[in-house]
Design a protein around this motif. Structure first.
Motif, PDB file in Angstrom:
ATOM      1  N   GLU A  79      41.243 -96.969  74.505  1.00 32.59           N
ATOM      2  CA  GLU A  79      41.246 -98.219  75.256  1.00 32.59           C
ATOM      3  C   GLU A  79      39.959 -98.978  74.932  1.00 32.59           C
ATOM      4  O   GLU A  79      38.860 -98.413  74.989  1.00 32.59           O
ATOM      5  N   THR A  80      40.077-100.244  74.594  1.00 34.86           N
ATOM      6  CA  THR A  80      38.929-101.026  74.131  1.00 34.86           C
ATOM      7  C   THR A  80      38.639-102.179  75.071  1.00 34.86           C
ATOM      8  O   THR A  80      39.552-102.905  75.472  1.00 34.86           O
ATOM      9  N   GLU A  81      37.361-102.315  75.433  1.00 38.37           N
ATOM     10  CA  GLU A  81      36.874-103.505  76.130  1.00 38.37           C
ATOM     11  C   GLU A  81      35.811-104.152  75.257  1.00 38.37           C
ATOM     12  O   GLU A  81      35.101-103.450  74.529  1.00 38.37           O
ATOM     13  N   MET A  82      35.676-105.461  75.351  1.00 41.29           N
ATOM     14  CA  MET A  82      34.858-106.179  74.361  1.00 41.29           C
ATOM     15  C   MET A  82      33.730-106.957  75.017  1.00 41.29           C
ATOM     16  O   MET A  82      33.848-107.467  76.128  1.00 41.29           O
TER      17      MET A  82
ATOM     18  N   ASN B 263      36.496-109.256  63.007  1.00 41.15           N
ATOM     19  CA  ASN B 263      35.991-107.882  63.083  1.00 41.15           C
ATOM     20  C   ASN B 263      36.410-107.224  64.398  1.00 41.15           C
ATOM     21  O   ASN B 263      36.726-106.032  64.442  1.00 41.15           O
ATOM     22  N   ARG B 264      36.407-108.009  65.477  1.00 39.35           N
ATOM     23  CA  ARG B 264      36.851-107.451  66.761  1.00 39.35           C
ATOM     24  C   ARG B 264      38.314-107.047  66.687  1.00 39.35           C
ATOM     25  O   ARG B 264      38.715-105.976  67.162  1.00 39.35           O
ATOM     26  N   LEU B 265      39.122-107.919  66.082  1.00 39.88           N
ATOM     27  CA  LEU B 265      40.552-107.649  65.977  1.00 39.88           C
ATOM     28  C   LEU B 265      40.812-106.387  65.159  1.00 39.88           C
ATOM     29  O   LEU B 265      41.577-105.514  65.559  1.00 39.88           O
ATOM     30  N   VAL B 266      40.116-106.287  63.999  1.00 40.72           N
ATOM     31  CA  VAL B 266      40.317-105.118  63.133  1.00 40.72           C
ATOM     32  C   VAL B 266      39.914-103.837  63.847  1.00 40.72           C
ATOM     33  O   VAL B 266      40.648-102.840  63.865  1.00 40.72           O
ATOM     34  N   ALA B 267      38.726-103.841  64.462  1.00 48.49           N
ATOM     35  CA  ALA B 267      38.246-102.636  65.127  1.00 48.49           C
ATOM     36  C   ALA B 267      39.149-102.250  66.295  1.00 48.49           C
ATOM     37  O   ALA B 267      39.470-101.065  66.500  1.00 48.49           O
ATOM     38  N   ALA B 268      39.587-103.256  67.056  1.00 44.91           N
ATOM     39  CA  ALA B 268      40.446-102.967  68.213  1.00 44.91           C
ATOM     40  C   ALA B 268      41.776-102.362  67.782  1.00 44.91           C
ATOM     41  O   ALA B 268      42.287-101.424  68.405  1.00 44.91           O
ATOM     42  N   GLU B 269      42.346-102.897  66.691  1.00 47.94           N
ATOM     43  CA  GLU B 269      43.623-102.355  66.197  1.00 47.94           C
ATOM     44  C   GLU B 269      43.451-100.925  65.686  1.00 47.94           C
ATOM     45  O   GLU B 269      44.322-100.078  65.897  1.00 47.94           O
ATOM     46  N   LEU B 270      42.352-100.650  65.001  1.00 42.48           N
ATOM     47  CA  LEU B 270      42.109 -99.283  64.527  1.00 42.48           C
ATOM     48  C   LEU B 270      41.972 -98.322  65.699  1.00 42.48           C
ATOM     49  O   LEU B 270      42.526 -97.209  65.688  1.00 42.48           O
ATOM     50  N   LEU B 271      41.233 -98.704  66.730  1.00 45.77           N
ATOM     51  CA  LEU B 271      41.046 -97.833  67.891  1.00 45.77           C
ATOM     52  C   LEU B 271      42.363 -97.637  68.638  1.00 45.77           C
ATOM     53  O   LEU B 271      42.630 -96.551  69.186  1.00 45.77           O
ATOM     54  N   LYS B 272      43.190 -98.683  68.622  1.00 40.09           N
ATOM     55  CA  LYS B 272      44.484 -98.580  69.300  1.00 40.09           C
ATOM     56  C   LYS B 272      45.374 -97.527  68.634  1.00 40.09           C
ATOM     57  O   LYS B 272      46.170 -96.863  69.299  1.00 40.09           O
ATOM     58  N   GLN B 273      45.213 -97.345  67.318  1.00 44.24           N
ATOM     59  CA  GLN B 273      46.033 -96.379  66.575  1.00 44.24           C
ATOM     60  C   GLN B 273      45.808 -94.939  67.047  1.00 44.24           C
ATOM     61  O   GLN B 273      46.670 -94.093  66.878  1.00 44.24           O
TER      62      GLN B 273
ATOM     63  N   LYS C 259      40.298 -92.334  75.680  1.00 40.73           N
ATOM     64  CA  LYS C 259      38.883 -92.662  75.783  1.00 40.73           C
ATOM     65  C   LYS C 259      38.722 -94.182  75.927  1.00 40.73           C
ATOM     66  O   LYS C 259      39.560 -94.957  75.476  1.00 40.73           O
ATOM     67  N   ARG C 260      37.590 -94.580  76.539  1.00 42.37           N
ATOM     68  CA  ARG C 260      37.324 -96.006  76.731  1.00 42.37           C
ATOM     69  C   ARG C 260      36.054 -96.366  75.955  1.00 42.37           C
ATOM     70  O   ARG C 260      35.004 -95.750  76.146  1.00 42.37           O
ATOM     71  N   VAL C 261      36.157 -97.366  75.087  1.00 47.26           N
ATOM     72  CA  VAL C 261      35.049 -97.767  74.221  1.00 47.26           C
ATOM     73  C   VAL C 261      34.700 -99.225  74.498  1.00 47.26           C
ATOM     74  O   VAL C 261      35.600-100.068  74.632  1.00 47.26           O
ATOM     75  N   LEU C 262      33.396 -99.507  74.582  1.00 45.61           N
ATOM     76  CA  LEU C 262      32.917-100.887  74.685  1.00 45.61           C
ATOM     77  C   LEU C 262      32.589-101.379  73.271  1.00 45.61           C
ATOM     78  O   LEU C 262      31.677-100.858  72.625  1.00 45.61           O
TER      79      LEU C 262
END
Length: 947
Positions: A720-723, A706-716, A695-698
């Motif tokens: 796929e994360t775009e910011m 906070n961006r780093l934490v959220a991105a790492e959690l979604l990566k688990q 899935k792709r999340v904005l």
């Protein structure tokens, strides 16, 4: 009775009436004669007050013999009123004969006897009654006159007292304006005696030269009561400013003269004139100040606008310069090119620091900087502050020291960002102005009141020092201790000004202790809160550590003293030694039986190091101590450390109590190993996370961490994360891509440029994104905030700090359920409406028998069965509370079996948020962060404490 007896009685009554002028005595003498001479059983004088009758005088015996006399008394009164010509009126009542004899305007005489009166008595009694009446009226008039005279005498005494003792001058004059009485105050004020002014015109006396145009006496004699300010003149010709009051004297309604009162107001008028002059000067000053304030405000607005514009204009190219420099440095370069780029990078970071200082100062000066109150770990702030200055300090070969009082709770409520900013600035200055020696950061607890903690932060260096003259301008904006320092050391001169203002915003104060060439100490205080009772760092140790013997080798110097203080706070048996021979005390082949040795290799000479390693090799394998290397380099540079192969743990300087404890735990747990953290595959309730893969999340978030934490959690979970960094950028990103490009938007609320609420409303205006799932991800976790997110068009709410279980469950609901995007918002709104109407939430947690795939097969605790726990229905279940108690005890003992108990609890079926917290606790255990695990467990412990 015979005729003579009646005559004798009437004659005695007449004698008792005559010659008496006191009404009370008259009645006391006369009425008993009726009882004694005429055999009456009742004798009283009755009067009427409105509609009520009362006895002016009645004998007690008569009242006893005639308890019901009020009845016939009223009837007799009515009979006399109905016929004013009656001389008497008889009536019978019971066994008595009652008679009423009118007494003109003084009521009537009431008599009663067992036998009726003879006609002779009734014929002779009316003249005697009239005589009694007139005597009573005369006595009453005399008494009334005496009362009036007494009242007049009392009033006269009051008046004479006022007239004599008042602080104001008083005069009386007749209808011809002639004075006939003045008081002593008049004599003192104007200088005239009564003899000098008697019979003279009052206006001639007080204004002999006729300087005034208006006088009060004509108006007073015309019937007015006056009050006016005027000037009157004393005998010596001096003018006196007076407040003149006066009025007419009335006798029988006619004006017989007047009075006047003169109050000296000279001092008051003088003060009023001075006050008026001061007010005029003040008004002029205020006008000038307002003008200057408007000019300053306009200048401040212009300055703020300029700084804001310049910040944007400078940061944009700075971002390009710094980013491209980093990219270039990652390419293959010659040593000379690498040096040039390193200098560019260093210069750009220095310039960025100057810009930040100026902007912070501008915010504080404008009063737009607010302080937060959020939970934070004090040691984390200390570590981050040290990390920013450690590289420069080590280049200068400075010794870095940190002491944090173990009595201070690890977790506090406050503003960690601003605290870290102050510490970083002061530590940076200490390193900048110190060429040799050391820099110490000491944090001590100076006062505790319930959950309030006042801490003192002391940053001490061995640098150039500051003189008394330089101290005076040190905290002024844009100034430094010496103008030469700007050229030698650089900087804006704003750092200490910002630090002082931030400390004051945190409720503390900052001061300086320094002398030239003797170093400096910057000390500031700040108050923090604790949101729940937290144990100190030195609480009960794990069982494995309690009996261990510890050696600190190379303990001379400040580092050894700090380490000794921490170990003492942990109640560990600790021995200090400067070298190996001191540790052994007697020559021998092996090391003494220590369980753990802190080895500061930087303070050990080559010979001592060789001796230590030889004795370590000769020690039996079973008795070899665990070695903790104390070094300036941490785990990131472990490969370059000398003698790394002998160490079971590394303690990096400067260190805090939590780092020392973690090093101890690592040294005794190292051999056990730890399974690597695997990628998440399912929720605690057994639901697979596979649908989220790809899935792709904005992610819309302005905070970098906070961006780093959220991105790492979604990566688990394979997302796929775009910011985007604010709401406006999020809208731009959506517009640039197809409408089905993103599966979900995670939207922060409080952001610059455009907040999350407005961004969501703008997105929903586009029909292509009407069903795009948008989840609020914010620290605003109140019920009102949840409602507000739904009202603006979001599908749900994920509170910070993020609990992975809740985040993934929301994403599954919004992104993977085919109908979720259309009905999720409606369902949550409906749930909120149900809660508002019924006051309850009917949520029931689902049961599950599975848990994370990465859990290993565990053993059993001797006292706690971790494998076969019965299902837990709610968090208030007594068995659940008992398990939480057991988990708390295991964490306090740093026991790895706590992880086994958590896995068993996850098997029991919990609310997703509770399961998420337990998973976080489990990950803290994996990194030996038992302190952090205990903090996370606190919400579960609250109901336990209440029991």
């Amino acid at each position: 009775m015979n005729l003579d007896m009646y005559k004798d009685a009437l004659l005695e009554i007449a004698f008792s009436i005559s010659g008496e002028f006191n009404l009370k005595k008259l009645l006391q003498n006369t009425l008993p004669i009726f009882l004694r001479k005429l055999n009456c059983t009742l004798a009283a004088v009755v009067q009427k007050n409105g509609k009520n009758l009362y006895t002016e005088h009645i004998l007690p015996k008569a009242m006893a013999d005639h308890p019901d006399y009020l009845g016939p008394m009223e009837e007799l009164s009515l009979a006399l009123e109905s016929d004013s010509g009656l001389l008497w009126y008889p009536m019978d009542h019971g066994s008595y004969h009652y008679y009423a004899f009118p007494m003109e305007d003084f009521g009537f005489l009431l008599l009663a006897r067992a036998r009726p009166f003879d006609s002779y008595f009734l014929k002779e009694m009316p003249p005697l009654t009239r005589m009694l009446a007139r005597t009573c009226l005369a006595c009453a008039a005399i008494e009334k006159r005496k009362e009036s005279e007494a009242l007049l005498l009392e009033q006269k005494a009051h008046f004479e007292s006022i007239f004599t003792n008042t602080n104001d001058a008083m005069v009386y004059f007749d209808t011809e304006h002639r004075l006939f009485n003045v008081n002593e105050r008049f004599t003192r004020m104007f200088g005239y005696t009564l003899e000098e002014v008697r019979g003279k015109n009052v206006n001639t006396i007080v204004d002999p030269r006729k300087l005034q145009k208006e006088y009060g006496s004509p108006r007073i004699l015309a019937g007015e009561t006056i009050e006016m300010e005027a000037i009157r003149y004393a005998k010596n010709g001096n003018g006196i400013e007076v407040l003149l009051k006066g009025g007419p004297v009335l006798i029988h309604g006619a004006i017989a003269g007047g009075y006047a009162i003169y109050s000296d107001i000279s001092e008051r008028k003088k003060n009023e004139r001075q006050l008026l002059e001061s007010n005029l000067l003040l008004e002029k000053s205020i006008d000038r100040a307002n003008k200057l304030a408007r000019q300053a405000e306009m200048a401040n607005i212009a300055k703020s606008a300029f700084l804001a514009n310049m910040s944007h204009e400078i940061r944009t190219p700075m971002n390009a310069i710094m980013g491209l420099t980093e990219l270039c440095m990652a390419e293959p370069l010659t040593e000379k090119q690498q040096g040039y780029l390193s200098k560019v990078s260093l210069a750009s970071r220095s310039l960025l620091g100057i810009i930040n200082d100026i902007l912070d100062f501008s915010k504080i000066e404008a009063g737009r900087l607010s302080m937060e109150s959020i939970p934070f770990v004090l040691d984390d702030v200390l570590h981050q502050s040290w990390n920013l200055v450690a590289h420069r300090a080590r280049q200068k070969k400075l010794e870095l020291l940190c002491y944090r009082d173990p009595a201070i709770p690890e977790q506090l409520l406050g503003d960690p960002l601003r605290l870290g900013q102050v510490l970083t600035n002061l530590l940076g200055n200490a390193v900048k102005f110190t060429e040799t020696g050391s820099v110490l950061l000491a944090v001590t607890l100076i006062r505790q009141e319930k959950k309030s903690f006042t801490l003192e932060f002391r940053i001490k260096d061995t640098g150039v020092g500051i003189s008394e003259d330089e101290k005076k301008r040190l905290f002024q904006p844009f100034s430094q201790a010496d103008s030469s320092t700007t050229r030698k050391f650089g900087g804006t001169g704003l750092g200490l000004t910002i630090s002082r203002q931030l400390v004051e915003l945190m409720g503390g104060e900052i001061r300086l202790e320094s002398a030239p060439r003797k170093g400096s100490s910057f000390i500031f205080t700040s108050s923090f809160q604790a949101d729940h009772p937290i144990k100190e760092t030195g609480h009960d140790l794990p069982e494995a550590l309690r009996s261990m013997r510890i050696l600190v080798l190379g303990s001379h110097g400040e580092t050894g003293k700090v380490l000794k203080a921490y170990l003492k706070a942990f109640s560990l048996e600790t021995h200090l030694a400067d070298n190996t021979e001191d540790a052994c005390k007697v020559p021998g082949d092996a090391l003494p039986p220590f369980d753990i040795i802190f080895w500061d290799t930087g303070r050990s000479g080559p010979e001592d190091t060789e001796t230590f390693l030889q004795r370590l090799e000769k020690s039996e394998s079973a008795k070899k101590p665990a070695i903790i290397l104390v070094s300036e380099e941490g785990e990131d540079h472990a490969a370059s450390l000398k003698h790394r192969e002998y160490a079971t743990a590394i303690l990096t300087t400067p260190f805090t109590p939590s780092l020392v404890m973690k090093a101890l735990l690592n040294s005794i747990k190292k051999k056990e190993g730890r399974a690597p953290v695997k990628q998440r595959h399912q929720l605690s309730n057994g639901r697979s996370l596979q649908p989220l893969h790809g899935k792709r999340v904005l992610l819309v978030e302005d905070h970098e961490i906070n961006r780093l934490v959220a991105a790492e959690l979604l990566k688990q979970v394979g997302i796929e994360t775009e910011m985007a960094f604010n709401g406006k950028e999020a809208i731009h990103a959506l517009d640039l891509n197809p409408c089905d490009y993103y599966d979900c938007v995670l939207m922060d609320i409080q952001m610059p440029v455009m907040d999350g609420y407005e961004a969501t409303r703008q997105i929903r205006k586009n029909d292509d994104f009407r069903d795009l799932p948008i989840l609020a991800m914010t620290a605003n976790a109140m019920e009102e905030d949840r409602k507000k997110t739904l009202e603006c068009g979001m599908q749900g709410h994920v509170a910070k700090p993020i609990i992975p279980e809740e985040l993934f469950a929301k994403l599954l609901e919004c992104c993977c359920d085919k109908t979720a995007s259309g009905i999720a918002c409606h369902r949550e709104r409906e749930c909120l409406l149900t809660e508002e109407k019924t006051g309850r939430n009917d949520y029931k947690p689902k049961k599950s028998s599975g848990h994370d795939e990465d859990q290993k097969t565990k053993g059993q605790h001797p006292e706690i069965n971790c494998r076969e726990l019965p299902p837990i229905k709610t968090e208030t279940d007594p068995e659940f509370l008992e398990h939480i108690n057991n988990l708390n005890e295991l964490l306090l003992q740093y026991d790895n079996r706590a992880e086994e108990l958590i896995n068993a609890l996850l098997d029991s079926g919990l609310h997703p948020s509770d399961a998420g917290i337990l998973n976080l606790i489990k990950k803290r255990i994996w990194t030996y962060d038992f302190e952090g695990a205990l903090c996370l467990l606190q919400p579960f412990m609250q109901p336990v404490d209440k029991e």
